[in-house]
Scaffold this active site. Structure first.
Site, PDB file in Angstrom:
ATOM      1  N   CYS A 118       0.840  -1.201   0.000  1.00 36.83           N
ATOM      2  CA  CYS A 118       0.000   0.000   0.000  1.00 36.83           C
ATOM      3  C   CYS A 118       0.875   1.251   0.000  1.00 36.83           C
ATOM      4  O   CYS A 118       0.650   2.184  -0.782  1.00 36.83           O
ATOM      5  CB  CYS A 118      -0.928  -0.012   1.212  1.00 36.83           C
ATOM      6  SG  CYS A 118      -2.228   1.257   1.168  1.00 36.83           S
ATOM      7  N   CYS A 119       1.893   1.268   0.841  1.00 33.83           N
ATOM      8  CA  CYS A 119       2.800   2.418   0.879  1.00 33.83           C
ATOM      9  C   CYS A 119       3.559   2.567  -0.433  1.00 33.83           C
ATOM     10  O   CYS A 119       3.791   3.685  -0.902  1.00 33.83           O
ATOM     11  CB  CYS A 119       3.787   2.274   2.032  1.00 33.83           C
ATOM     12  SG  CYS A 119       3.095   2.565   3.671  1.00 33.83           S
ATOM     13  N   CYS A 201      -1.207   8.227   7.351  1.00 27.87           N
ATOM     14  CA  CYS A 201      -2.562   8.001   6.858  1.00 27.87           C
ATOM     15  C   CYS A 201      -3.508   7.695   8.016  1.00 27.87           C
ATOM     16  O   CYS A 201      -3.086   7.263   9.092  1.00 27.87           O
ATOM     17  CB  CYS A 201      -2.556   6.867   5.840  1.00 27.87           C
ATOM     18  SG  CYS A 201      -1.681   7.285   4.307  1.00 27.87           S
ATOM     19  N   CYS A 206      -2.354   2.405  10.416  1.00 27.49           N
ATOM     20  CA  CYS A 206      -1.269   3.265   9.922  1.00 27.49           C
ATOM     21  C   CYS A 206      -0.834   4.303  10.944  1.00 27.49           C
ATOM     22  O   CYS A 206       0.358   4.584  11.079  1.00 27.49           O
ATOM     23  CB  CYS A 206      -1.701   3.980   8.648  1.00 27.49           C
ATOM     24  SG  CYS A 206      -2.200   2.884   7.298  1.00 27.49           S
ATOM     25  N   CYS A 229       7.627   3.921   5.780  1.00 31.62           N
ATOM     26  CA  CYS A 229       6.735   3.699   4.638  1.00 31.62           C
ATOM     27  C   CYS A 229       7.485   3.216   3.399  1.00 31.62           C
ATOM     28  O   CYS A 229       6.877   2.667   2.492  1.00 31.62           O
ATOM     29  CB  CYS A 229       5.978   4.985   4.308  1.00 31.62           C
ATOM     30  SG  CYS A 229       7.021   6.335   3.726  1.00 31.62           S
TER      31      CYS A 229
END
Length: 233
Positions: A118-119, A201, A206, A229
């Site tokens: 995702c990062c 986030c 997160c 991240c």
């Protein structure tokens, strides 16, 4: 044959030694004098300290912000306030996929199931793309933030991106940051007043408030073993 990037690499290593004891303002003046408009600042909009410092060395400096699509409203508000009140040019970068498109392709809540991916999609790739027009970039990394950042150089060579990477407040402590904010009326993300000490986030996986006695970044990806991240790896 020596290339421009070879020259920049040698310059970065030399500057890292020569500017180790320099003030943050001196480091940023060096960056402004050396790179001019080919230099930018990145900001998570946790605070505007480095953006403010850079604006005194290079008024109108580009301040790059990554809008992941998952930010707290307060973070977006801080970005907008920085753009409206400071002598900077805020540039917002976005991922190639919207959150809805990412959910369709990878499944919902990727940040919970695979935070590294995702990062990579929402932070690392957009930044790599956005830094294409610059030779050097500055970040707000500090050595006191976490063990993984304890050896952060003031100036270094970013080998992955082939750019000079500058951390003008690497030697600062939180007390130094607080003193600069108070002396200069620098904008802060309102979440800092609510107990957050490191803001990323908004999903709980997160960013969370750290527990009593925990270091400042303890609330980032809490319990997962993840500490960065990927931007600074």
């Amino acid at each position: 044959m020596t290339t421009a990037t070879d020259d920049y690499e040698a310059m970065a290593l030399r500057a890292g030694r020569e500017l180790e004891e320099a003030t943050a303002q001196e480091v940023l003046r060096w960056a402004a004098d050396t790179f001019g408009k080919r230099f930018c600042v990145t900001s998570s909009m946790e605070d505007a300290v480095v953006a403010h410092l850079a604006s005194t060395a290079l008024p109108g400096v580009d301040v790059v912000f990554l809008d992941t699509g998952y930010h707290f409203p307060e973070t977006i508000g801080t970005r907008d306030a920085v753009a409206a009140t400071m002598r900077v040019n805020v540039i917002t970068l976005t991922p190639k996929l919207t959150v809805a498109e990412q959910d369709a392709q990878y499944g919902p809540h990727l940040h919970d199931r695979d935070p590294d991916r995702c990062c990579a999609l929402r932070k690392v790739e957009p930044l790599n793309r956005g830094l294409g027009g610059y030779d050097a970039w500055a970040t707000g990394l500090r050595r006191d933030e976490s063990p993984s950042r304890a050896d952060t150089p003031v100036v270094a060579w970013d080998a992955k991106r082939r750019k000079v990477k500058i951390a003008p407040i690497a030697r600062w402590t939180q007390d130094d940051v607080d003193a600069y904010v108070q002396a200069n009326g620098v904008l802060l993300n309102p979440l800092l007043w609510e107990g957050y000490t490191s803001i990323g986030c908004s999903p709980l996986s997160c960013t969370a408030k750290p527990g009593a006695g925990e270091e400042g970044r303890a609330g980032r990806w809490a319990g997962s073993g993840k500490t960065e991240c990927g931007i600074h790896l």
